[in-house]
Design an enzyme around this catalytic site. Structure first.
Site, PDB file in Angstrom:
ATOM      1  N   ASP A 248      26.059  32.144 -29.543  1.00  0.00           N
ATOM      2  CA  ASP A 248      26.825  32.988 -30.131  1.00  0.00           C
ATOM      3  C   ASP A 248      25.948  33.423 -31.372  1.00  0.00           C
ATOM      4  O   ASP A 248      24.994  32.691 -31.755  1.00  0.00           O
ATOM      5  CB  ASP A 248      28.195  32.920 -30.497  1.00  0.00           C
ATOM      6  CG  ASP A 248      28.375  31.432 -31.671  1.00  0.00           C
ATOM      7  OD1 ASP A 248      27.396  31.067 -31.976  1.00  0.00           O
ATOM      8  OD2 ASP A 248      29.343  31.473 -32.047  1.00  0.00           O
TER       9      ASP A 248
ATOM     10  N   ALA B 143       0.786  -1.287   0.111  1.00  0.00           N
ATOM     11  CA  ALA B 143       0.059  -0.060  -0.070  1.00  0.00           C
ATOM     12  C   ALA B 143       0.778   1.232   0.121  1.00  0.00           C
ATOM     13  O   ALA B 143       0.374   2.216  -0.373  1.00  0.00           O
ATOM     14  CB  ALA B 143      -0.747   0.048   1.058  1.00  0.00           C
TER      15      ALA B 143
ATOM     16  N   GLU C 149       3.195   3.219  -6.938  1.00  0.00           N
ATOM     17  CA  GLU C 149       3.217   2.385  -8.238  1.00  0.00           C
ATOM     18  C   GLU C 149       3.390   3.447  -9.525  1.00  0.00           C
ATOM     19  O   GLU C 149       3.688   3.304 -10.670  1.00  0.00           O
ATOM     20  CB  GLU C 149       2.465   1.271  -8.517  1.00  0.00           C
ATOM     21  CG  GLU C 149       2.643   0.222  -7.562  1.00  0.00           C
ATOM     22  CD  GLU C 149       1.671   0.530  -6.218  1.00  0.00           C
ATOM     23  OE1 GLU C 149       1.395   1.508  -6.030  1.00  0.00           O
ATOM     24  OE2 GLU C 149       1.531  -0.457  -5.532  1.00  0.00           O
TER      25      GLU C 149
END
Length: 505
Positions: A327, A281, A285
């Site tokens: 740049d 519990a 998951e």
């Protein structure tokens, strides 16, 4: 520039000798590291703590007979693995295809004959022919060169092309013996070497290969990068800590529950089952699914914009970016040039024209000679964006006039040099013995060729400043004529007339 004599057999390597050196040194290719196959990607994914957590939870549910929960979790496992394999596997295939496309081919002289071979088949000592627009396939010393300039930004980060010179006899001797003193680092003007991965933007040359594959300058960079270990992302590190802490907490609470219920009720089997249920519990998951699905969606959106994501975890880094530094050259611009301003009228520079941007429009007669001379002073089949701009201007406005001389023959060239930032071409018309000489380059260099007085120089300089203030690159153009075949040693031997200026955006 003239070729050095006696420094290399002009027939190049024999095919048998080239094959022997290829077997000895290996192919001219950069180490690519371990290729990421679908199996390696799957193994890498399944090693993640959150993924292992998902597998463990599914296995526990199946072990205790909860088929629905177990199959649901294993469905999440399959979804996570499928998304990862699909996204990263597709990217790996695209990268492999790009590697094949970018592998340069090489024009070499072997057994006295020019041959076009795969770049990976080049060996030390090969005679390599290079032209404008070629990607250099290996490090090489220049044996002959005509106005060669190379873009070495891949190695040095400097976008301005650098000029090259011929290798001196002692440099050739050092390279042939493989001494440590033979290595010349890239960067700077007037170096005798060209380097693998760089681009020839001007001129043509004959060079002798000195280093291939991992022994080249770009190979050294690749070897250094190969020692850099890829770090786990902050999110991966945080989730690993979270899984560890949750596992320890679940284990501690479950053991406590088992001991308490077993001691109080005496039913140790039910106590163990209750402890396992508590641990399951507490297992989150959903985390592995969320941490895979959302980055995969981000990678899919990026792929629609032409961006490949090799590792899905890179999406996290991209999402955390607040400042992006780049740049200008090649990043914010497209490396294309367009002629936008013309100034004609000779030293009076009294004719100015804003070139029409869209299709259509006409070029007034006073500017025809200026554009014509600029094209005559350019490479016939250009690669440089600036010279392409001149040809495109001519095709647009002079295609139906007599100013594009496709039947003329180029008989002499004077390349751009550090001493004179201008280039000149001598053209022979097929009708009479008078040759046309066209020059273009830095305005001050072209003015110097025309031997103008102070008043004319000041007038032209003011026009140059006016164009430069608009952010344009400004070139001067001049023209002359010549009779005979005994051309002067340099451009100062011609009697040039200043024609005008061109401004490029």
């Amino acid at each position: 520039m003239k070729a050095l004599t006696g420094c290399q057999d002009s027939s190049g390597l024999a095919a048998a000798e080239a094959a022997r050196r290829l077997a000895e040194d290996g192919p001219n290719a950069l180490p690519q590291g371990e290729r990421r196959t679908l199996v390696s990607i799957a193994v890498e994914t399944m090693r993640e703590p959150m993924f292992l957590l998902l597998l463990a939870a599914g296995a526990l549910y199946l072990a205790f007979g909860d088929l629905q929960e177990g199959l649901t979790l294993f469905g999440f496992v399959l979804l996570t693995l499928t998304l990862t394999l699909f996204q990263e596997g597709r990217t790996e295939r695209a990268i492999e295809a790009l590697r094949d496309l970018t592998s340069p081919r090489a024009l070499v002289i072997r057994d006295g004959q020019p041959q076009r071979i795969a770049g990976r088949d080049l060996v030390r000592g090969d005679l390599l022919k290079l032209s404008e627009g070629d990607r250099v396939p290996a490090d090489a010393l220049l044996l002959s060169a005509d106005g060669v300039r190379a873009d070495e930004s891949l190695l040095t980060g400097e976008s301005v092309p650098v000029g090259k010179r011929l290798a001196l006899p002692d440099e050739l001797a050092a390279a042939s013996t493989g001494g440590t003193g033979s290595r010349v680092a890239p960067g700077g003007e007037e170096q005798p070497m060209v380097y693998a991965g760089t681009l020839i933007v001007q001129g043509h040359a004959l060079a002798r290969v000195t280093a291939t594959g991992a022994r080249s300058e770009i190979g050294r960079i690749g070897a250094a990068l190969g020692t850099v270990a890829s770090e786990r992302t902050p999110l991966q590190r945080q989730t690993a800590v979270l899984v560890r802490n949750l596992a320890l907490l679940a284990l501690g609470l479950s053991l406590s529950l088992v001991l308490v219920q077993g001691l109080l009720r005496g039913d140790w089997l039910q106590a163990v089952l209750a402890g396992i249920a508590l641990a399951m519990a507490m297992l989150p998951e959903e985390y592995p699914v969320v941490l895979t699905v959302f980055p995969a969606l981000g990678a899919r959106r990026l792929s629609k914009q032409g961006v490949l994501t090799r590792r899905i975890t890179a999406i996290e880094t991209l999402g955390a970016t607040t400042v992006l530094c780049s740049d200008k050259t090649g990043t914010l611009t497209e490396n294309r040039m367009t002629v936008t301003q013309l100034v004609a009228g000779g030293v009076a520079v009294n004719e100015r024209l804003q070139v029409p941007a869209g299709p259509g429009g006409e070029l007034p007669e006073p500017f025809h000679g200026l554009v014509e001379a600029a094209i005559l002073a350019s490479v016939v089949d250009p690669f440089d964006p600036m010279e392409k701009a001149f040809h495109q201007l001519g095709q647009r406005f002079l295609a139906h006039t007599e100013h594009l001389h496709h039947d003329w023959q180029l008989v002499q060239t004077y390349a751009l040099s550090p001493a004179l930032r201008a280039m000149s071409h001598v053209w022979a018309a097929n009708t009479d013995g008078v040759q046309t000489v066209a020059a273009k380059g830095a305005p001050e260099a072209v003015v110097d060729l025309c031997h103008l007085g102070d008043e004319d120089r000041a007038r032209i300089a003011a026009a140059v400043d006016e164009l430069a203030a608009k952010g344009l690159r400004v070139l001067g153009v001049a023209r002359s004529s010549f009779v005979g075949q005994q051309w002067p040693a340099d451009e100062h031997g011609f009697d040039f007339e200043f024609i005008g200026l061109l401004g490029l955006a």
